[in-house]
Design a protein around this motif. Structure first.
Motif, PDB file in Angstrom:
ATOM      1  N   ASP A 132       0.858  -1.184   0.000  1.00 18.71           N
ATOM      2  CA  ASP A 132       0.000   0.000   0.000  1.00 18.71           C
ATOM      3  C   ASP A 132       0.899   1.240   0.000  1.00 18.71           C
ATOM      4  N   LEU A 277      -2.775  -2.342  -3.128  1.00 19.19           N
ATOM      5  CA  LEU A 277      -4.117  -1.994  -2.650  1.00 19.19           C
ATOM      6  C   LEU A 277      -4.278  -0.475  -2.536  1.00 19.19           C
ATOM      7  N   ALA A 279      -5.312   1.749  -0.485  1.00 15.37           N
ATOM      8  CA  ALA A 279      -5.711   2.026   0.901  1.00 15.37           C
ATOM      9  C   ALA A 279      -6.171   3.474   1.070  1.00 15.37           C
ATOM     10  N   ARG A 280      -5.418   4.392   0.480  1.00 13.69           N
ATOM     11  CA  ARG A 280      -5.717   5.818   0.651  1.00 13.69           C
ATOM     12  C   ARG A 280      -7.044   6.203  -0.022  1.00 13.69           C
ATOM     13  N   LYS A 282      -9.563   4.361  -0.563  1.00 14.81           N
ATOM     14  CA  LYS A 282     -10.670   3.800   0.229  1.00 14.81           C
ATOM     15  C   LYS A 282     -10.905   4.638   1.486  1.00 14.81           C
ATOM     16  N   GLU A 283      -9.808   5.058   2.143  1.00 11.53           N
ATOM     17  CA  GLU A 283      -9.926   5.955   3.305  1.00 11.53           C
ATOM     18  C   GLU A 283     -10.660   7.241   2.939  1.00 11.53           C
TER      19      GLU A 283
END
Length: 302
Positions: A132, A277, A279-280, A282-283
């Motif tokens: 990530d 992925l 991740a950011r 999605k955050e």
């Protein structure tokens, strides 16, 4: 918004220009070839567009709200030592030039945001690791290219919000990786490329364009953001879905040598992957239109 874009004539850039124009933003295309850009963005279809060659970039950047930097020679070509040099230099040269122009612009007319492309190649390759935005960089050629590319963008004035988008393999109609893979796939009646175990971190063209669009307007989008779909797949699975969509069984692996014949060393982009992925994103609550590869492929190829 007034948005200046490098790499506008590329696969992602074209779609981004269309999207911005449709929403009535003013687009300034920063190009090395006016004639090429005029063919891709004819005035009748893009009435408000400004096409600028390098001497005019400075004037375009002044007064732009944002700049999107997508320029760089495509990496899915045959690599020679000359081309490898150009893959790296094309990215670094344009990024350095753009950052210099932004930094030299008076505060009052300086762009507020720079969205600069980089790539998941930053992480190197692995069949087992998960990457990530916090993961360290890899140690191969593309990782080195990405590090130097990002380092240039990071020199931008600290008052300019910087979003670095590490882009995966972009899937869409009429270009990108699929345009190269589908003909091979048909010759070999489908089947995974190479071992099939390598990871394939992909994103649909619409999603990467929407992510860049969001990064232009949403102040929460800053720092590194992976431009990949939430569900990367192993290449064997990608090929199975591709076979289903094309109505061809996926039983015969496309041999490494066939891919290397088409792409030379550039085949590493497809043959050695990484599991990345977003991740950011999605955050940040970014709404992916295509989270699963079978839906993305169906949308593109049907």
């Amino acid at each position: 918004m007034i948005i200046s874009i490098t790499g506008a004539t590329g696969f992602v850039g074209r779609r981004l220009v269309q999207r911005l124009s449709t929403d009535n933003h003013n687009v300034r295309v920063l190009t090395r070839s006016r004639s090429k850009a005029e063919l891709i963005f004819p005035v009748k279809d893009f009435p408000g567009i400004v096409i600028a060659e390098e001497p005019e970039w400075k004037g375009c950047i002044q007064g732009s709200h944002g700049v999107v930097n997508l320029a760089g020679m495509p990496i899915s070509t045959r690599w020679s030592s000359e081309i490898k040099k150009e893959i790296k230099q094309s990215r670094i040269r344009v990024t350095s030039k753009i950052v210099g122009l932004i930094n030299d612009t008076p505060d009052t007319v300086r762009p507020k945001v720079l969205v600069s492309a980089t790539a998941v190649g930053y992480y190197g390759t692995s069949e087992t690791q998960i990457f990530d935005e916090q993961s360290p960089s890899g140690n191969d050629y593309l990782a080195e290219v990405c590090r130097e590319w990002e380092a240039e963008a990071l020199k931008v004035n600290k008052d300019v919000r910087l979003a670095l988008i590490r882009i995966g393999v972009v899937l869409g109609k009429d270009g990108g990786a699929l345009a190269k893979m589908v003909p091979l796939f048909k010759v070999f009646a489908g089947g995974p490329l190479g071992s099939g175990n390598q990871w394939f971190s992909w994103i649909h063209l619409d999603d990467i364009v929407n992510l860049i669009y969001e990064a232009l307007s949403n102040p929460s989008y800053k720092g590194v953001i992976n431009g990949t779909a939430p569900n990367p797949v192993r290449l064997a699975e990608m090929c199975e879905h591709l076979g289903n969509v094309l109505g061809r069984p996926s039983w015969l692996p496309v041999p490494d040598f066939a891919l290397k014949a088409v792409l030379g060393e550039g085949a590493t982009v497809v043959l050695d992957g990484q599991r990345v992925l977003p991740a950011r994103a999605k955050e940040l609550g970014f709404p992916f239109k295509y989270s699963y590869i079978k839906d993305a492929l169906r949308a593109i190829l049907s």
